[in-house]
Design a protein around this motif. Structure first.
Motif, PDB file in Angstrom:
ATOM      1  N   LEU A 240       0.834  -1.200   0.000  1.00  0.00           N
ATOM      2  CA  LEU A 240       0.000   0.000   0.000  1.00  0.00           C
ATOM      3  C   LEU A 240       0.869   1.251   0.000  1.00  0.00           C
ATOM      4  O   LEU A 240       1.824   1.359   0.776  1.00  0.00           O
ATOM      5  N   VAL A 241       0.530   2.213  -0.867  1.00  0.00           N
ATOM      6  CA  VAL A 241       1.229   3.495  -0.908  1.00  0.00           C
ATOM      7  C   VAL A 241       0.209   4.620  -0.820  1.00  0.00           C
ATOM      8  O   VAL A 241      -0.843   4.571  -1.454  1.00  0.00           O
ATOM      9  N   PHE A 242       0.516   5.613  -0.011  1.00  0.00           N
ATOM     10  CA  PHE A 242      -0.287   6.831   0.088  1.00  0.00           C
ATOM     11  C   PHE A 242       0.472   7.973  -0.581  1.00  0.00           C
ATOM     12  O   PHE A 242       1.667   8.157  -0.329  1.00  0.00           O
ATOM     13  N   SER A 243      -0.227   8.741  -1.406  1.00  0.00           N
ATOM     14  CA  SER A 243       0.360   9.932  -2.005  1.00  0.00           C
ATOM     15  C   SER A 243      -0.317  11.159  -1.416  1.00  0.00           C
ATOM     16  O   SER A 243      -1.539  11.298  -1.479  1.00  0.00           O
ATOM     17  N   ILE A 265       1.618   0.480   5.864  1.00  0.00           N
ATOM     18  CA  ILE A 265       1.830   1.319   4.677  1.00  0.00           C
ATOM     19  C   ILE A 265       3.268   1.091   4.217  1.00  0.00           C
ATOM     20  O   ILE A 265       4.212   1.283   4.988  1.00  0.00           O
ATOM     21  N   SER A 266       3.432   0.685   2.969  1.00  0.00           N
ATOM     22  CA  SER A 266       4.771   0.364   2.472  1.00  0.00           C
ATOM     23  C   SER A 266       5.569   1.600   2.102  1.00  0.00           C
ATOM     24  O   SER A 266       6.771   1.686   2.365  1.00  0.00           O
ATOM     25  N   TYR A 267       4.894   2.570   1.464  1.00  0.00           N
ATOM     26  CA  TYR A 267       5.586   3.781   1.016  1.00  0.00           C
ATOM     27  C   TYR A 267       4.656   4.984   1.106  1.00  0.00           C
ATOM     28  O   TYR A 267       3.428   4.847   1.095  1.00  0.00           O
ATOM     29  N   PHE A 268       5.283   6.161   1.135  1.00  0.00           N
ATOM     30  CA  PHE A 268       4.573   7.428   1.012  1.00  0.00           C
ATOM     31  C   PHE A 268       5.159   8.207  -0.157  1.00  0.00           C
ATOM     32  O   PHE A 268       6.374   8.157  -0.400  1.00  0.00           O
ATOM     33  N   VAL A 269       4.309   8.928  -0.848  1.00  0.00           N
ATOM     34  CA  VAL A 269       4.757   9.845  -1.886  1.00  0.00           C
ATOM     35  C   VAL A 269       4.514  11.265  -1.396  1.00  0.00           C
ATOM     36  O   VAL A 269       3.389  11.620  -1.032  1.00  0.00           O
ATOM     37  N   ALA A 270       5.580  12.054  -1.345  1.00  0.00           N
ATOM     38  CA  ALA A 270       5.475  13.481  -1.038  1.00  0.00           C
ATOM     39  C   ALA A 270       5.346  14.211  -2.360  1.00  0.00           C
ATOM     40  O   ALA A 270       6.333  14.398  -3.081  1.00  0.00           O
ATOM     41  N   ALA A 271       4.109  14.580  -2.715  1.00  0.00           N
ATOM     42  CA  ALA A 271       3.838  15.211  -4.012  1.00  0.00           C
ATOM     43  C   ALA A 271       3.659  16.713  -3.822  1.00  0.00           C
ATOM     44  O   ALA A 271       2.846  17.144  -3.006  1.00  0.00           O
ATOM     45  N   THR A 272       4.414  17.504  -4.569  1.00  0.00           N
ATOM     46  CA  THR A 272       4.332  18.957  -4.432  1.00  0.00           C
ATOM     47  C   THR A 272       4.211  19.617  -5.801  1.00  0.00           C
ATOM     48  O   THR A 272       4.378  18.983  -6.846  1.00  0.00           O
ATOM     49  N   ASN A 273       3.915  20.909  -5.765  1.00  0.00           N
ATOM     50  CA  ASN A 273       4.023  21.703  -6.977  1.00  0.00           C
ATOM     51  C   ASN A 273       5.483  22.143  -7.110  1.00  0.00           C
ATOM     52  O   ASN A 273       6.378  21.487  -6.587  1.00  0.00           O
ATOM     53  N   THR A 374      -1.283  -1.165  -4.393  1.00  0.00           N
ATOM     54  CA  THR A 374      -2.515  -0.390  -4.258  1.00  0.00           C
ATOM     55  C   THR A 374      -2.166   1.025  -3.842  1.00  0.00           C
ATOM     56  O   THR A 374      -1.344   1.225  -2.938  1.00  0.00           O
ATOM     57  N   GLY A 375      -2.765   1.992  -4.502  1.00  0.00           N
ATOM     58  CA  GLY A 375      -2.436   3.389  -4.225  1.00  0.00           C
ATOM     59  C   GLY A 375      -3.638   4.200  -3.791  1.00  0.00           C
ATOM     60  O   GLY A 375      -4.740   4.048  -4.329  1.00  0.00           O
ATOM     61  N   ILE A 376      -3.425   5.057  -2.800  1.00  0.00           N
ATOM     62  CA  ILE A 376      -4.449   5.999  -2.333  1.00  0.00           C
ATOM     63  C   ILE A 376      -3.860   7.401  -2.402  1.00  0.00           C
ATOM     64  O   ILE A 376      -2.790   7.659  -1.842  1.00  0.00           O
ATOM     65  N   PHE A 377      -4.537   8.306  -3.113  1.00  0.00           N
ATOM     66  CA  PHE A 377      -4.116   9.704  -3.087  1.00  0.00           C
ATOM     67  C   PHE A 377      -5.143  10.512  -2.313  1.00  0.00           C
ATOM     68  O   PHE A 377      -6.332  10.195  -2.311  1.00  0.00           O
TER      69      PHE A 377
END
Length: 431
Positions: A240-243, A265-273, A374-377
């Motif tokens: 599982l990854v959360f963005s 939770i296996s990974y996190f994505v730090a998404a920015t502008n 599986t991804g959750i944003f």
């Protein structure tokens, strides 16, 4: 439970001081001395629990040393009065909709928890809550604290850099809510608030605190919806990854807190502008604050994210562990608009600009993995809060929820100020 400063692990305070003061004297952020790991049977029971039922146990594990079960239940009941639906957008890709609260933004969770906990802990002295906002924090805090006895809220925001609807949500309430329009950017507002907390003369004359995510009472309860999202997944066999669309990085830090408590939770994505100081750091550069740049995802227009040091603290200040668990991506306005249009055309789902940035980060991460996951944003705000951008990008007409439309019809009441701390101090002493 004691809470230590991220700048000095030996400096520790109790819950009341951590919440009421907000920021440590050395400018560090408070962190819980220990993070409880929830038992395995709790995760087995999660799918059968309501949002509130899991909240009682999660918040209880964190605050039972300091609060009674009745107080914990009251906090959770006051906070979790609305849903956070998990919506499938594509195969293996889900949106966690965090915009079903009073101001239609994820910060409603933390703001409601914070206002309730402060009212439990505060002395008879009047409390002044200082808030810097790049958009949604101001509206969530203003509405969460509106009408709370003994509390006055002062919100600083950068002139011309929040959406009209966001601005209306915190500048039209009046009462115990004051708004200051600052000639500058969000980082200027945040700097002025921090200076006020550290000003001994000011603090000798009034009781100041913060309701930004630097305050543990705003930050910690955000971990709740990560547990809820996991509990509502139909299948849990894949990694599982959360963005997380990230500005001041409190929301991402709350997700990592949930993972530290045992959530798989296996990974996190730090998404920015393009305000990308943390993605740059995660990709090997030194962490270096930079002036913030204006974008269509304005709540992430932060060049010096305060919660960066919480991210490190959650991994025992081990940079290699942080970089292994969290991956950083950034996107331009054009890329954000393209994602909004593509998803709308292909799936019918409408994303706001912040959710679109998180979606892009999630898709790029998932595309680079050797095995399906599986991804959750996180969809952190209702698209109607960024109506002009969404309508222009998607060539559609958005119907605003009634409670948003009601704000648009109210009169704005603000004080205007230069980017000048001495002027801000004089203002505080005059009210």
């Amino acid at each position: 439970m004691k809470y230590y400063s991220t700048n000095n692990a030996d400096y520790k305070v109790d819950l009341k001081e951590a919440v009421i003061k907000g920021l440590a004297p050395d400018q560090g952020l408070y962190m819980p001395e220990k993070i409880p790991v929830l038992p395995a049977d709790f995760f087995d029971r999660l799918p059968g629990l309501s949002f509130r039922e899991m909240g009682y146990e999660i918040i209880g594990s964190l605050f039972s040393d300091d609060l009674s079960q009745q107080q914990i239940n009251s906090l959770v009941d006051h906070t979790l009065t609305f849903d956070a639906p998990l919506v499938q957008v594509e195969e293996g890709v889900y949106s966690l909709e965090l915009f079903h609260g009073p101001t239609l933004a994820f910060k409603d969770f933390g703001a409601r928890f914070c206002s309730k906990l402060m009212s439990m802990l505060q002395d008879k002295r009047d409390l002044k809550v200082l808030v810097a906002t790049s958009g949604d924090t101001g509206s969530a805090v203003a509405n969460g604290f509106f009408g709370v006895d003994g509390v006055e809220v002062i919100i600083l925001y950068p002139s011309g850099k929040v959406s009209k609807l966001q601005e209306k949500q915190f500048t039209t309430l009046g009462g115990n809510i004051r708004a200051i329009e600052v000639a500058g950017v969000f980082d200027d507002c945040q700097k002025m608030v921090k200076q006020a907390f550290l000003d001994p003369d000011l603090n000798s004359k009034m009781l100041l605190t913060s309701a930004n995510s630097i305050n543990i009472a705003r930050w910690i309860p955000q971990c709740l919806y990560y547990f809820y999202a996991y509990s509502r997944l139909p299948k849990k066999e894949r990694e599982l990854v959360f963005s997380v669309p990230s500005g001041n990085f409190g929301n991402l830090a709350a997700g990592i807190l949930a993972e530290r408590m045992g959530l798989p939770i296996s990974y996190f994505v730090a998404a920015t502008n393009i305000n990308k100081v943390v993605p740059d750091y995660l990709q090997g550069e030194n962490f270096m604050a930079k002036p913030s740049l204006q974008t269509i995802s304005n709540s992430m227009d932060v060049g010096n994210p305060s919660n960066f040091y919480r991210l490190l603290a959650l991994f025992g200040n081990d940079e290699s562990q942080l970089k292994e668990k969290v991956k950083g991506y950034f996107y331009t306005d054009d890329m954000t608009r393209q994602a909004m249009l593509k998803v709308k055309n292909q799936t019918g789902y409408t994303m706001d600009p912040h959710g679109a940035v998180a979606y892009l980060g999630l898709k790029d991460f998932m595309g680079a993995q050797p095995a399906p996951c599986t991804g959750i944003f996180l969809e952190t705000a209702h698209p109607g809060k960024f109506r002009n951008v969404v309508e222009d990008t998607l060539s559609i007409r958005l119907d605003l929820p009634d409670r948003l439309q009601a704000f648009m019809e109210k009169e704005k009441k603000v004080d205007k100020m230069e980017n000048d701390y001495l002027e801000f101090k004089k203002y505080l002493l005059s009210i």
